[in-house]
Design a protein around this motif. Structure first.
Motif, PDB file in Angstrom:
ATOM      1  N   PHE A  57       3.355   6.618  -6.319  1.00 50.22           N
ATOM      2  CA  PHE A  57       3.485   5.639  -5.236  1.00 50.22           C
ATOM      3  C   PHE A  57       4.745   5.889  -4.406  1.00 50.22           C
ATOM      4  O   PHE A  57       4.706   5.789  -3.170  1.00 50.22           O
ATOM      5  CB  PHE A  57       3.508   4.219  -5.801  1.00 50.22           C
ATOM      6  CG  PHE A  57       2.148   3.632  -5.996  1.00 50.22           C
ATOM      7  CD1 PHE A  57       1.451   3.083  -4.943  1.00 50.22           C
ATOM      8  CD2 PHE A  57       1.540   3.651  -7.240  1.00 50.22           C
ATOM      9  CE1 PHE A  57       0.186   2.553  -5.104  1.00 50.22           C
ATOM     10  CE2 PHE A  57       0.275   3.134  -7.430  1.00 50.22           C
ATOM     11  CZ  PHE A  57      -0.406   2.575  -6.364  1.00 50.22           C
ATOM     12  N   ALA A  61       4.128   6.825  -0.556  1.00 48.81           N
ATOM     13  CA  ALA A  61       4.632   5.821   0.386  1.00 48.81           C
ATOM     14  C   ALA A  61       5.784   6.366   1.226  1.00 48.81           C
ATOM     15  O   ALA A  61       5.835   6.137   2.448  1.00 48.81           O
ATOM     16  CB  ALA A  61       5.074   4.568  -0.365  1.00 48.81           C
ATOM     17  N   SER A  62       6.704   7.093   0.602  1.00 49.00           N
ATOM     18  CA  SER A  62       7.834   7.639   1.357  1.00 49.00           C
ATOM     19  C   SER A  62       7.375   8.726   2.328  1.00 49.00           C
ATOM     20  O   SER A  62       7.896   8.832   3.444  1.00 49.00           O
ATOM     21  CB  SER A  62       8.903   8.195   0.407  1.00 49.00           C
ATOM     22  OG  SER A  62       8.375   9.230  -0.405  1.00 49.00           O
ATOM     23  N   ASP A  64       4.393   8.864   3.800  1.00 46.09           N
ATOM     24  CA  ASP A  64       3.715   8.185   4.910  1.00 46.09           C
ATOM     25  C   ASP A  64       4.717   7.502   5.838  1.00 46.09           C
ATOM     26  O   ASP A  64       4.556   7.517   7.068  1.00 46.09           O
ATOM     27  CB  ASP A  64       2.720   7.156   4.368  1.00 46.09           C
ATOM     28  CG  ASP A  64       1.551   7.806   3.645  1.00 46.09           C
ATOM     29  OD1 ASP A  64       1.352   9.034   3.812  1.00 46.09           O
ATOM     30  OD2 ASP A  64       0.834   7.099   2.914  1.00 46.09           O
ATOM     31  N   ALA A  65       5.754   6.893   5.248  1.00 42.76           N
ATOM     32  CA  ALA A  65       6.790   6.243   6.059  1.00 42.76           C
ATOM     33  C   ALA A  65       7.539   7.276   6.903  1.00 42.76           C
ATOM     34  O   ALA A  65       7.912   6.996   8.050  1.00 42.76           O
ATOM     35  CB  ALA A  65       7.766   5.491   5.159  1.00 42.76           C
ATOM     36  N   ARG A 109      -6.291   7.134   5.817  1.00 39.48           N
ATOM     37  CA  ARG A 109      -5.791   7.560   4.506  1.00 39.48           C
ATOM     38  C   ARG A 109      -6.836   8.356   3.724  1.00 39.48           C
ATOM     39  O   ARG A 109      -6.522   9.305   3.019  1.00 39.48           O
ATOM     40  CB  ARG A 109      -5.356   6.312   3.738  1.00 39.48           C
ATOM     41  CG  ARG A 109      -5.418   6.362   2.246  1.00 39.48           C
ATOM     42  CD  ARG A 109      -4.545   7.405   1.633  1.00 39.48           C
ATOM     43  NE  ARG A 109      -3.146   7.278   2.014  1.00 39.48           N
ATOM     44  CZ  ARG A 109      -2.249   8.222   1.858  1.00 39.48           C
ATOM     45  NH1 ARG A 109      -2.626   9.400   1.385  1.00 39.48           N
ATOM     46  NH2 ARG A 109      -1.002   8.055   2.196  1.00 39.48           N
ATOM     47  N   LEU A 133       2.608  -0.346   6.571  1.00 41.54           N
ATOM     48  CA  LEU A 133       2.989  -0.103   5.181  1.00 41.54           C
ATOM     49  C   LEU A 133       2.034  -0.812   4.217  1.00 41.54           C
ATOM     50  O   LEU A 133       1.649  -0.242   3.189  1.00 41.54           O
ATOM     51  CB  LEU A 133       4.419  -0.584   4.941  1.00 41.54           C
ATOM     52  CG  LEU A 133       5.042  -0.172   3.608  1.00 41.54           C
ATOM     53  CD1 LEU A 133       5.087   1.353   3.473  1.00 41.54           C
ATOM     54  CD2 LEU A 133       6.454  -0.747   3.478  1.00 41.54           C
ATOM     55  N   VAL A 136      -1.233   1.155   4.095  1.00 38.93           N
ATOM     56  CA  VAL A 136      -1.036   2.408   3.360  1.00 38.93           C
ATOM     57  C   VAL A 136      -0.963   2.148   1.855  1.00 38.93           C
ATOM     58  O   VAL A 136      -1.597   2.860   1.061  1.00 38.93           O
ATOM     59  CB  VAL A 136       0.259   3.112   3.835  1.00 38.93           C
ATOM     60  CG1 VAL A 136       0.693   4.173   2.843  1.00 38.93           C
ATOM     61  CG2 VAL A 136       0.029   3.736   5.206  1.00 38.93           C
ATOM     62  N   LEU A 137      -0.231   1.112   1.456  1.00 44.49           N
ATOM     63  CA  LEU A 137      -0.065   0.823   0.035  1.00 44.49           C
ATOM     64  C   LEU A 137      -1.373   0.387  -0.614  1.00 44.49           C
ATOM     65  O   LEU A 137      -1.685   0.792  -1.747  1.00 44.49           O
ATOM     66  CB  LEU A 137       1.006  -0.259  -0.165  1.00 44.49           C
ATOM     67  CG  LEU A 137       2.439   0.174   0.141  1.00 44.49           C
ATOM     68  CD1 LEU A 137       3.394  -1.005  -0.036  1.00 44.49           C
ATOM     69  CD2 LEU A 137       2.864   1.330  -0.756  1.00 44.49           C
ATOM     70  N   THR A 140      -3.661   3.468  -0.745  1.00 44.66           N
ATOM     71  CA  THR A 140      -3.113   4.389  -1.739  1.00 44.66           C
ATOM     72  C   THR A 140      -3.365   3.882  -3.151  1.00 44.66           C
ATOM     73  O   THR A 140      -3.710   4.657  -4.050  1.00 44.66           O
ATOM     74  CB  THR A 140      -1.594   4.569  -1.523  1.00 44.66           C
ATOM     75  OG1 THR A 140      -1.369   5.134  -0.231  1.00 44.66           O
ATOM     76  CG2 THR A 140      -0.995   5.487  -2.575  1.00 44.66           C
TER      77      THR A 140
END
Length: 201
Positions: A57, A61-62, A64-65, A109, A133, A136-137, A140
Motif C-alpha cells: 500500500f 499509494a506513494s 500514484d501520489a 487503476r 487519493l 486510488v486507495l 488498490t
C-alpha cells in the motif's frame, strides 16, 4: 525469494524492514509483481502478511501520489495546459475526471497502460486530491487483497511449502494477470466506444 536475499546482502541490510523496502521499490517498477512477491514472501514466512500488505500500500499509494504531483507541476506550464484544453479528446477526459472522479480514477487503476497518463492528467486537471487519493486507495485495496490472498493461499499449500516449484507461481501469475488486465482493458474500451457512438447517434 533468493534474488531478494542476494540484493539485501549486497546492500548490507537484512530483516523485515529491508524486505518491506524491497517490495515498495519493486511496486514502482511493476505493481503486480510486487503484490505477487509480497504474497509469496508471506507464504514462505519470510515476512508477516500484514507487513507485506502495508509495504504494498505504501509503494502503490506513494507512486500514484507522485504521478499526481507530476501533473500538478506540469499544470504550471501555460502552453501545455492551453494545448491540452483546446484538444477535444483531452476536454472529454478532463470532464470525466472532474465530474465523476471516483469511478473514473478507479477504472484507470484497473486498465493497464492508462495509470501513468490518467493519474498525471488528474494532477494536471486539478482533480480534488482527497477524491483522487480515496479512489486510488479503494481500488488498490480491492485489487491488492484479491491478488495477495489468492497467491498467499496457493503458496501456502503444503506440498508446495518445501518445493522450488513454489517460485514458478510468480511468473505464471504475472502472465495471467497481464492477460486478465489486457482483456479487461479491451472490453472496457469497446464498451465506452459503443456508448459514445450511441450518444452521438
Amino acid at each position: 525469494m533468493e534474488w531478494i536475499a542476494n540484493v539485501n546482502n549486497w546492500l548490507g541490510v537484512s530483516g523485515t524492514f529491508s524486505l518491506m523496502v524491497t517490495i515498495i521499490l519493486l511496486s514502482y517498477l511493476l505493481e503486480d509483481l510486487a503484490i505477487i512477491t509480497a504474497a509469496l514472501l508471506a507464504a514462505d514466512n519470510a515476512l508477516p502478511a500484514e507487513y507485506a500488505l502495508i509495504a504494498i500500500f505504501i509503494g502503490i499509494a506513494s507512486g500514484d501520489a507522485a504521478l499526481y504531483g507530476a501533473g500538478m507541476i506540469a499544470s504550471k506550464w501555460r502552453a501545455l495546459r492551453l494545448k491540452l484544453l483546446t484538444n477535444k479528446q483531452m476536454r472529454y477526459v478532463r470532464k470525466k475526471l472532474l465530474t465523476r472522479p471516483f469511478i473514473n480514477i478507479a477504472i484507470i487503476r484497473f486498465i493497464p497502460g492508462l495509470r501513468t497518463l490518467g493519474f498525471t492528467l488528474s494532477g494536471l486537471f486539478k482533480v480534488n486530491f482527497v477524491y483522487f487519493l480515496f479512489s486510488v486507495l479503494v481500488a488498490t485495496a480491492v485489487w491488492t487483497v484479491i491478488i495477495f490472498f489468492c497467491i498467499y493461499q496457493l503458496g501456502s499449500v503444503s506440498w508446495l511449502q518445501d518445493s522450488q516449484w513454489k517460485w514458478v507461481i510468480a511468473p505464471v501469475a504475472l502472465v495471467l494477470l497481464w492477460l486478465l488486465n489486457r482483456t479487461t482493458a479491451r472490453t472496457s474500451i469497446s464498451k465506452r466506444a459503443n456508448n459514445r457512438q450511441g450518444v452521438s447517434a
